[in-house]
Motif scaffolding. Structure first.
Motif, short mmCIF file in Angstrom:
data_model
loop_
_atom_site.label_atom_id
_atom_site.label_comp_id
_atom_site.label_asym_id
_atom_site.label_seq_id
_atom_site.Cartn_x
_atom_site.Cartn_y
_atom_site.Cartn_z
N VAL A 92 1.06 -0.98 -0.16
CA VAL A 92 -0.02 -0.11 -0.02
C VAL A 92 0.51 1.01 -0.23
O VAL A 92 1.49 1.02 1.11
N GLU A 93 0.03 2.64 -0.68
CA GLU A 93 1.16 3.46 -0.99
C GLU A 93 1.13 3.87 0.78
O GLU A 93 0.37 3.93 1.25
N LYS A 94 2.14 5.52 1.10
CA LYS A 94 2.56 6.10 2.12
C LYS A 94 1.53 6.22 1.90
O LYS A 94 0.89 7.79 1.40
N PRO A 95 0.50 6.77 3.37
CA PRO A 95 0.36 6.40 4.56
C PRO A 95 0.38 4.44 4.67
O PRO A 95 -0.31 4.86 3.48
N LEU A 96 0.31 4.40 5.05
CA LEU A 96 -0.13 2.72 5.15
C LEU A 96 -1.73 3.19 5.74
O LEU A 96 -2.85 2.71 5.41
N ALA A 97 -2.28 4.12 6.75
CA ALA A 97 -3.34 4.89 7.78
C ALA A 97 -3.39 5.46 7.78
O ALA A 97 -2.60 6.23 7.94
N THR A 98 -4.49 5.85 8.36
CA THR A 98 -4.48 7.39 8.60
C THR A 98 -5.15 7.44 10.47
O THR A 98 -4.78 8.85 11.36
N THR A 99 -4.55 6.23 11.05
CA THR A 99 -4.52 6.85 12.54
C THR A 99 -4.37 5.18 12.94
O THR A 99 -3.64 4.16 12.07
N VAL A 100 -3.35 5.23 13.54
CA VAL A 100 -2.98 4.59 14.09
C VAL A 100 -3.73 2.99 14.86
O VAL A 100 -3.33 2.43 14.57
N THR A 101 -4.69 2.97 15.11
CA THR A 101 -6.34 1.58 15.11
C THR A 101 -5.57 1.09 14.38
O THR A 101 -5.92 0.14 13.82
N GLU A 152 10.88 19.11 0.41
CA GLU A 152 9.38 19.97 -0.23
C GLU A 152 9.96 20.52 -1.53
O GLU A 152 10.46 20.32 -2.34
N HIS A 153 8.62 20.79 -2.65
CA HIS A 153 8.89 21.28 -3.97
C HIS A 153 7.52 22.33 -4.08
O HIS A 153 5.98 22.64 -2.94
N LEU A 154 7.28 22.90 -5.12
CA LEU A 154 6.21 24.08 -5.42
C LEU A 154 5.34 22.98 -6.58
O LEU A 154 5.79 22.86 -7.67
N GLY A 155 4.27 22.25 -5.65
CA GLY A 155 3.78 21.18 -6.15
C GLY A 155 2.69 20.54 -5.32
O GLY A 155 2.69 20.70 -4.70
N ILE A 156 2.59 19.03 -5.92
CA ILE A 156 1.31 18.43 -6.40
C ILE A 156 0.33 19.13 -4.90
O ILE A 156 0.62 18.30 -4.00
N VAL A 157 -0.43 19.64 -4.64
CA VAL A 157 -1.54 20.55 -3.54
C VAL A 157 -2.61 19.50 -3.52
O VAL A 157 -3.22 18.96 -4.48
N GLN A 158 -2.93 19.20 -1.70
CA GLN A 158 -4.32 18.42 -2.16
C GLN A 158 -5.18 18.83 -1.13
O GLN A 158 -4.48 19.48 -0.17
N ARG A 159 -6.63 18.95 -1.34
CA ARG A 159 -7.22 19.73 0.26
C ARG A 159 -7.06 19.43 0.87
O ARG A 159 -8.39 20.14 1.90
N ASP A 160 -7.47 17.73 0.43
CA ASP A 160 -8.55 17.54 1.90
C ASP A 160 -7.41 17.00 2.65
O ASP A 160 -7.43 15.95 3.58
N LEU A 161 -6.01 16.53 2.73
CA LEU A 161 -5.52 16.07 3.02
C LEU A 161 -3.86 17.25 3.47
O LEU A 161 -2.80 17.82 2.82
N GLY A 162 -3.36 17.32 4.29
CA GLY A 162 -2.08 17.54 4.62
C GLY A 162 -0.90 17.42 4.40
O GLY A 162 -0.31 15.96 3.96
N VAL A 163 0.21 18.15 4.37
CA VAL A 163 1.59 17.80 3.69
C VAL A 163 2.37 16.76 4.46
O VAL A 163 3.02 16.05 4.45
N LEU A 164 1.99 17.03 5.51
CA LEU A 164 2.59 15.90 6.46
C LEU A 164 1.78 14.26 6.09
O LEU A 164 3.58 13.50 6.15
N TRP A 165 0.48 14.54 5.90
CA TRP A 165 0.74 12.67 6.06
C TRP A 165 1.31 12.59 4.04
O TRP A 165 0.92 11.49 3.68
N SER A 166 1.34 13.72 3.26
CA SER A 166 0.95 13.40 2.29
C SER A 166 2.89 13.41 1.77
O SER A 166 3.85 12.27 1.17
N ILE A 167 3.51 13.94 2.14
CA ILE A 167 4.93 13.64 1.28
C ILE A 167 6.14 13.21 2.92
O ILE A 167 7.11 12.44 2.75
#
Length: 310
Positions: A92-101, A152-167
């Motif tokens: 599965v692409e990162k991250p594995l999930a969005t919660t520890v549970t 970091e970069h100037l690019g793919i911005v997500q509207r429903d997911l912060g950069v910490l969880w994306s990159i």
């Protein structure tokens, strides 16, 4: 099992890269894509691969041994659980999930079913990072002391997911591989393009033994950077994925010469094999499936990263 048949789920930006590598490895058995236009593109690009409308169709195919999930982050946990429940090995692409549970449940389910669960922490498989890992504790760098990481970069911005969880999973995964599980985590971030969705985050990790690391992740920056600086008692190193010389090593002046100053080591630029990290990652996944063994960036690695991010 010599040949592993993989069903790729998702043919977006990253899914297209995965498809290319899986096809190169002779493992692309089929592609699942809900979007009709993308599904047609996939059929045109890989006419020998089966076409599915979604995960359920791919899992229903008895010839599919494993699935690779390249879908939106909020879908990772439930799609991975469904695939494992259907008896398929999963990357599965990162991250594995969005919660520890959720991450803990996936790790437990894979163990219960005797299946391989792997996460797309691509930089763990990077040949230059593996070389750096060999130079770490006990190697040329001596005892590890601290690190800084900038993704970091100037690019793919997500509207429903912060950069910490994306990159963020990329630098966090390599730092945890180097230092272990952090004992404290602190972060500050801000959303400038979309309120409530962070475009830049500054993360500080403190590890047992006094090691510290600082991470900067951003998709609102003037240039693309993928860089890790590592400082040890015996030397320093810079891993720069975008540089011609992806790994450089430095030593420290002898203590009797006064203030320590960095200089390029005689070894200078270590020899690094330049094989594509994504290809290496998928080769390891296929090898793990054949042997039903653990590998780099396994489910436990994914869980550790999610703990930090959460």
């Amino acid at each position: 099992m010599n040949t592993v048949h993989v069903g790729l789920i998702g043919m977006g930006y990253w899914g297209a890269k995965l498809a290319r590598c899986l096809d190169q490895l002779g493992a692309l058995w089929g592609v699942a894509e809900a979007d009709a236009a993308r599904r047609v593109e996939a059929q045109r690009a890989y006419p020998a691969a089966a076409s599915y409308r979604g995960l359920a169709e791919a899992c229903a195919d008895p010839d599919v041994d494993a699935v690779v999930l390249a879908t939106p982050v909020p879908t990772h946990a439930w799609l991975a659980a469904a695939a494992l429940g259907a008896g398929k090995h999963v990357l599965v692409e990162k991250p594995l999930a969005t919660t520890v549970t959720e991450a803990e449940q996936l790790v437990a389910l894979a163990a219960e079913r005797g299946l391989v669960l792997m996460v797309g922490h691509t930089y763990e498989h990077h040949p230059a990072f593996q070389k750096l890992l060999a130079m770490a504790d006990g190697g040329a760098l001596g005892h590890l002391q601290y690190a800084t990481a900038t993704w970091e970069h100037l690019g793919i911005v997500q509207r429903d997911l912060g950069v910490l969880w994306s990159i963020g999973p990329h630098p966090v995964s390599v730092l945890c591989t180097l230092f272990g599980t952090p004992k404290t985590v602190a972060a500050q971030g801000q959303g400038y393009l979309t309120p409530g969705v962070e475009d830049v985050v500054f993360l500080t990790l403190a590890f047992p033994g006094g090691c510290i690391a600082q991470v900067r992740v951003s998709w609102l920056a003037p240039r693309k950077v993928r860089q890790l600086t590592l400082v040890g008692s015996g030397g320093m190193a810079i891993f720069d994925d975008l540089a011609e010389d992806q790994l450089r090593s430095y030593d420290l002046a002898a203590p009797d010469k006064g203030l320590a100053t960095p200089r390029l080591m005689r070894m200078g630029i270590p020899t690094v094999h330049t094989k594509e990290p994504l290809l290496v990652e998928l080769e390891r996944f296929l090898g793990a499936v054949r042997g039903r063994t653990t590998t780099l960036s396994d489910g436990e690695s994914g869980l550790r990263v999610v703990r930090v991010l959460e």
